[in-house]
Enzyme design. Structure first.
Site, PDB file in Angstrom:
ATOM      1  N   LYS A 195     -10.725  -1.391  -2.079  1.00 14.39           N
ATOM      2  CA  LYS A 195     -10.549  -2.108  -0.807  1.00 14.39           C
ATOM      3  C   LYS A 195     -11.787  -1.849   0.058  1.00 14.39           C
ATOM      4  O   LYS A 195     -12.308  -0.735   0.013  1.00 14.39           O
ATOM      5  CB  LYS A 195      -9.298  -1.586  -0.079  1.00 14.39           C
ATOM      6  CG  LYS A 195      -8.008  -1.780  -0.850  1.00 14.39           C
ATOM      7  CD  LYS A 195      -6.850  -1.059  -0.167  1.00 14.39           C
ATOM      8  CE  LYS A 195      -5.610  -1.064  -1.047  1.00 14.39           C
ATOM      9  NZ  LYS A 195      -4.482  -0.319  -0.481  1.00 14.39           N
ATOM     10  N   GLU A 254       0.208  -3.228   4.801  1.00 17.57           N
ATOM     11  CA  GLU A 254      -0.956  -2.338   4.935  1.00 17.57           C
ATOM     12  C   GLU A 254      -0.967  -1.595   6.267  1.00 17.57           C
ATOM     13  O   GLU A 254      -0.496  -2.110   7.279  1.00 17.57           O
ATOM     14  CB  GLU A 254      -2.240  -3.178   4.857  1.00 17.57           C
ATOM     15  CG  GLU A 254      -2.903  -3.200   3.498  1.00 17.57           C
ATOM     16  CD  GLU A 254      -3.463  -1.846   3.050  1.00 17.57           C
ATOM     17  OE1 GLU A 254      -3.562  -0.923   3.862  1.00 17.57           O
ATOM     18  OE2 GLU A 254      -3.801  -1.720   1.866  1.00 17.57           O
ATOM     19  N   ASP A 255      -1.528  -0.385   6.246  1.00 20.11           N
ATOM     20  CA  ASP A 255      -1.733   0.359   7.498  1.00 20.11           C
ATOM     21  C   ASP A 255      -3.217   0.517   7.808  1.00 20.11           C
ATOM     22  O   ASP A 255      -3.566   1.135   8.806  1.00 20.11           O
ATOM     23  CB  ASP A 255      -1.104   1.763   7.409  1.00 20.11           C
ATOM     24  CG  ASP A 255      -1.864   2.657   6.463  1.00 20.11           C
ATOM     25  OD1 ASP A 255      -2.223   2.189   5.364  1.00 20.11           O
ATOM     26  OD2 ASP A 255      -2.126   3.821   6.815  1.00 20.11           O
ATOM     27  N   ASP A 306       0.886  -1.148   0.000  1.00 23.14           N
ATOM     28  CA  ASP A 306       0.000   0.000   0.000  1.00 23.14           C
ATOM     29  C   ASP A 306       0.940   1.218   0.000  1.00 23.14           C
ATOM     30  O   ASP A 306       2.139   1.076   0.258  1.00 23.14           O
ATOM     31  CB  ASP A 306      -0.861  -0.040   1.274  1.00 23.14           C
ATOM     32  CG  ASP A 306      -1.692   1.208   1.430  1.00 23.14           C
ATOM     33  OD1 ASP A 306      -2.319   1.643   0.449  1.00 23.14           O
ATOM     34  OD2 ASP A 306      -1.710   1.774   2.553  1.00 23.14           O
ATOM     35  N   LEU A 307       0.416   2.393  -0.300  1.00 18.07           N
ATOM     36  CA  LEU A 307       1.291   3.583  -0.348  1.00 18.07           C
ATOM     37  C   LEU A 307       1.119   4.475   0.888  1.00 18.07           C
ATOM     38  O   LEU A 307       2.034   4.611   1.708  1.00 18.07           O
ATOM     39  CB  LEU A 307       0.986   4.386  -1.625  1.00 18.07           C
ATOM     40  CG  LEU A 307       1.692   5.733  -1.717  1.00 18.07           C
ATOM     41  CD1 LEU A 307       3.193   5.572  -1.915  1.00 18.07           C
ATOM     42  CD2 LEU A 307       1.105   6.556  -2.867  1.00 18.07           C
ATOM     43  N   ASP A 308      -0.073   5.084   0.992  1.00 14.48           N
ATOM     44  CA  ASP A 308      -0.314   6.073   2.054  1.00 14.48           C
ATOM     45  C   ASP A 308      -0.271   5.399   3.434  1.00 14.48           C
ATOM     46  O   ASP A 308      -1.072   4.515   3.716  1.00 14.48           O
ATOM     47  CB  ASP A 308      -1.693   6.725   1.859  1.00 14.48           C
ATOM     48  CG  ASP A 308      -1.781   7.500   0.552  1.00 14.48           C
ATOM     49  OD1 ASP A 308      -0.908   8.347   0.309  1.00 14.48           O
ATOM     50  OD2 ASP A 308      -2.728   7.260  -0.223  1.00 14.48           O
ATOM     51  N   LYS A 323      -9.219   5.368   5.785  1.00 22.05           N
ATOM     52  CA  LYS A 323      -7.934   4.871   5.283  1.00 22.05           C
ATOM     53  C   LYS A 323      -8.135   3.718   4.295  1.00 22.05           C
ATOM     54  O   LYS A 323      -8.861   2.770   4.591  1.00 22.05           O
ATOM     55  CB  LYS A 323      -7.036   4.424   6.441  1.00 22.05           C
ATOM     56  CG  LYS A 323      -6.491   5.622   7.227  1.00 22.05           C
ATOM     57  CD  LYS A 323      -5.467   5.198   8.260  1.00 22.05           C
ATOM     58  CE  LYS A 323      -4.898   6.424   8.966  1.00 22.05           C
ATOM     59  NZ  LYS A 323      -3.992   6.028  10.059  1.00 22.05           N
ATOM     60  N   THR A 334       1.676  10.057   4.118  1.00 20.25           N
ATOM     61  CA  THR A 334       0.693  10.935   3.473  1.00 20.25           C
ATOM     62  C   THR A 334      -0.705  10.770   4.064  1.00 20.25           C
ATOM     63  O   THR A 334      -1.565  11.610   3.819  1.00 20.25           O
ATOM     64  CB  THR A 334       0.648  10.669   1.950  1.00 20.25           C
ATOM     65  OG1 THR A 334       0.868   9.272   1.768  1.00 20.25           O
ATOM     66  CG2 THR A 334       1.712  11.461   1.221  1.00 20.25           C
ATOM     67  N   SER A 338      -2.410   0.726  -4.364  1.00 20.81           N
ATOM     68  CA  SER A 338      -2.947   1.863  -3.606  1.00 20.81           C
ATOM     69  C   SER A 338      -4.194   2.393  -4.280  1.00 20.81           C
ATOM     70  O   SER A 338      -4.267   2.423  -5.509  1.00 20.81           O
ATOM     71  CB  SER A 338      -1.899   2.982  -3.549  1.00 20.81           C
ATOM     72  OG  SER A 338      -2.488   4.185  -3.100  1.00 20.81           O
ATOM     73  N   ALA A 339      -5.149   2.828  -3.464  1.00 22.27           N
ATOM     74  CA  ALA A 339      -6.367   3.444  -4.005  1.00 22.27           C
ATOM     75  C   ALA A 339      -6.073   4.821  -4.564  1.00 22.27           C
ATOM     76  O   ALA A 339      -6.924   5.435  -5.214  1.00 22.27           O
ATOM     77  CB  ALA A 339      -7.418   3.546  -2.905  1.00 22.27           C
TER      78      ALA A 339
END
Ligand code: BG6
Ligand code: MG
Length: 216
Positions: free
Chosen positions: A146, A170-171, A8-10, A44, A16, A115-116
Site C-alpha cells: 500500500k 481502512e484506518d 485491513d487488520l491493524d 500505518k 494492534t 493487510s501488510a
C-alpha cells in the site's frame, strides 16, 4: 449492489496499531531517533522493512546500516511486537467487528483480509475470527505494498468479486489511497485519525450494518 468486504487488520479489526507504534518507538529510541504519534501516522499500512527505512530516514540515518543490520533491526522490532501480543484475545476485537462478521457470514457475503502484516494469520487466530475470512492475502506475494492497489485487487479476486462490487475498510491513508486506485469503495475507521477520500467514515462498525453497506 456490493457483494463482498475486504478488511485491513491493524487498526480495523483490532487495535494492534498501538503495539506497532510502541515497538517501533522503542527500537527507534535505541538508535537515538525519537518518533511521535504524528510521525507514526505515516507508518500505518506500510510494510515492516519500508517502515524501518522511513524511521531511519526521519532520523537522518538512512545510510548508517547495512542490509543485514537492517534485517536484524526489523527482526528485533517484530520480536518486541509479538511479545506485546501475548495476551491478545477475542476481547481485543474492536467494537462492532464480531457482530458484523457474524452477520456477513449469515448472509453468505465473502470477506477477505488485505493487510501488510506477516503476523495477520496468527493475530486472527488469537482473536478467534480466522474462520470468517474466505481469503487472507499473503503480503510476501506482493510486488508493491500500500498505497499500491495490488493487495486489494488480489483480495477481491480471491473472493471472486470485481473491485466495483467490493467494500474495503481502512484506518490508514495509504490504505484508502490503495482502495481508490483499485476502484474499491473505501470506508474509513476513524477512531483516532482523520481520513480523506473515503466514501464514508465511521468511528466503528456499530455505526453501519452489512445491509446498509451492501446497498451502495
Ligand atoms: C500494517 C501496519 O498493517 O502491517 C503497519 O499498519 C505494519 O504498522 C505492517 O508495519 C507490517 O506488519 P508486520 O506485522 O508484518 O510487521
Ligand atoms: Mg491499518
Amino acid at each position: 449492489m456490493k457483494k463482498g468486504f475486504i478488511f485491513d487488520l491493524d487498526g480495523v479489526i483490532t487495535d494492534t496499531a498501538r503495539y506497532h507504534y510502541l515497538a517501533w518507538k522503542e527500537l527507534a529510541r535505541g538508535l537515538e531517533i525519537e518518533i511521535d504519534e504524528t510521525f507514526n501516522e505515516t507508518l500505518k499500512g506500510i510494510d515492516r522493512m519500508s517502515s524501518l527505512e522511513r524511521i531511519l530516514t526521519f532520523g537522518g540515518k538512512e545510510t548508517a546500516f547495512t542490509e543485514a543490520q537492517k534485517e536484524a533491526l526489523a527482526v528485533k522490532k517484530n520480536k518486541q511486537y509479538v511479545e506485546l501480543l501475548t495476551d491478545l484475545s477475542p476481547a481485543d476485537l474492536l467494537p462492532g467487528i464480531a457482530d458484523f462478521l457474524a452477520e456477513a457470514k449469515k448472509q453468505d457475503v465473502p470477506c477477505a483480509i488485505a493487510s501488510a502484516s506477516k503476523n495477520a494469520p496468527m493475530i486472527l487466530e488469537k482473536l478467534g475470527v480466522a474462520d470468517y475470512f474466505k481469503a487472507i492475502v499473503d503480503p510476501a506475494t506482493l510486488r508493491m505494498g500500500k498505497p499500491d492497489p495490488e493487495i486489494f485487487l488480489k483480495a477481491a479476486a480471491a473472493i471472486g468479486i470485481k473491485p466495483s462490487e467490493a467494500i474495503g475498510f481502512e484506518d490508514a491513508q495509504a490504505g484508502v489511497e490503495a482502495l481508490n486506485l483499485a476502484g474499491i469503495m473505501a470506508v474509513g475507521i476513524v477512531s483516532d485519525s482523520d481520513l480523506t477520500e473515503t466514501t464514508l467514515n465511521v468511528n466503528d462498525l456499530r455505526e453501519t450494518s452489512v445491509a446498509a453497506l451492501l446497498a451502495y
